[in-house]
Design an enzyme around this catalytic site. Structure first.
Site, PDB file in Angstrom:
ATOM      1  N   LYS A 158      45.452  37.934  43.414  1.00 44.24           N
ATOM      2  CA  LYS A 158      46.114  36.644  43.563  1.00 44.24           C
ATOM      3  C   LYS A 158      45.861  36.109  44.976  1.00 44.24           C
ATOM      4  O   LYS A 158      45.751  36.870  45.944  1.00 44.24           O
ATOM      5  CB  LYS A 158      47.616  36.790  43.329  1.00 44.24           C
ATOM      6  N   LYS A 174      36.632  23.147  39.379  1.00 46.19           N
ATOM      7  CA  LYS A 174      37.650  23.937  38.674  1.00 46.19           C
ATOM      8  C   LYS A 174      39.035  23.700  39.284  1.00 46.19           C
ATOM      9  O   LYS A 174      40.042  23.658  38.573  1.00 46.19           O
ATOM     10  CB  LYS A 174      37.333  25.424  38.723  1.00 46.19           C
TER      11      LYS A 174
END
Length: 310
Positions: free
Chosen positions: A76, A185
């Site tokens: 993450k 993205k």
């Protein structure tokens, strides 16, 4: 190849799992009960839309041993700084470090630590997460990856690695401008993640609610505008392509931000909407929709962060 997967969650587990099944020597770095379950079963169980398999490989709490040919960096974003320091023992002179993380600046952290010549950037269009201890599940998305040299331009390394990844079952494409691909993205994930998390509903219900669908579009437009202000080549075609992509997602598709929010876990909010808001302020580009998502979800991130430190 010798592959170290730094972060054996949904993303690293799925793509690292493909490499393991293809016969590469994969080491999965994980922690807690997930790590212990992987050690007991000798690898990671991957549940994909087209089948289930056990990805055999060593499971460890920290990287070590011989240098890796490839470090698949999939932690993450809020763990990037710490994890970048941990991979040092397996980063040799020929190691490629490929980040498939959300956000647009994780590679900069890796480049500062190990040099731009070792860093590859990439984007993955997939929805996958830890389903249970020792198990990751892929549920939605085209499962495609676009990657390239972080410093830009073509390279023999990218061509060679792309071929090996394709042979392992990755749906992979090389690019000479991965920074642009990261921003492309970024625009999509900010909208998809932001709206599904904010509404606590899947994309199918966002699409059929006109004000929510309009806000989805506005988020994409804001990210594109901020990227353009920072010199990234982004045009209106990105907005239309993302709306089409969202229209074709499975109606029940959500996002990792949604899953983390509803699970009471930490959020990648700073790497997503927080970055858009910050960059927008720097460039003088208004970001009202992203600011609304950021303001609404920040208390949840602050609470989860406080609990994770207790």
């Amino acid at each position: 190849m010798r592959v170290t997967v730094m972060g054996a969650g949904g993303l690293g587990g799925y793509f690292g799992g493909l490499l393991a099944v293809a016969g590469h020597a994969v080491t999965f770095v994980a922690r807690g009960a997930h790590l212990e379950a992987m050690r007991r079963q000798g690898g990671l169980t991957v549940q994909a839309a087209d089948g289930e398999w056990l990805a055999l490989g060593e499971a460890v709490a920290a990287p070590g041993g011989d240098p890796a040919d490839l470090v698949l960096f999939t932690v993450k974003s809020y763990d990037t700084e710490e994890a970048a320091g941990l991979i040092g023992p397996v980063v040799g002179s020929e190691t490629a470090v490929l980040s498939l993380q959300n956000g647009v600046d994780n590679e900069e952290i890796l480049a500062r630590a190990y040099g731009e010549d070792r860093v590859l950037g990439g984007v993955a269009y997939i929805l996958a997460a830890i389903q249970a201890r020792g198990v990751v599940r892929q549920t939605a998305g085209p499962r495609t990856v676009i990657f390239g040299e972080w410093r830009g331009g073509p390279s023999e390394r990218v061509r060679r690695l792309g071929g090996m990844l394709a042979e392992a079952g990755w749906r992979v494409t090389a690019t000479d401008d991965v920074v642009r691909e990261k921003w492309v993205k970024f625009a999509f994930i900010c909208a998809q993640a932001g709206m599904t998390a904010l509404a606590r509903l899947p994309i199918g219900e966002i699409r059929t609610c006109p004000p929510s669908w309009a806000m989805f579009r506005q988020i994409v437009e804001e990210v594109v505008a901020v990227g353009r202000a920072r010199g990234v080549s982004l045009g209106p075609e990105v907005v239309e392509a993302h709306l089409q992509m969202a229209q074709h997602l499975e109606p029940e598709a959500t996002s990792s931000l949604y899953s983390d929010l509803t699970g009471g876990r930490r959020l990648e909010l700073e790497a997503l909407h927080g970055t858009v808001v910050r960059y927008g302020l720097e460039a003088g580009v208004p970001t009202p929709a992203c600011s609304a998502v950021y303001a609404a979800l920040l208390p949840h991130e602050r609470r989860a962060r406080a609990y994770s430190h207790t």
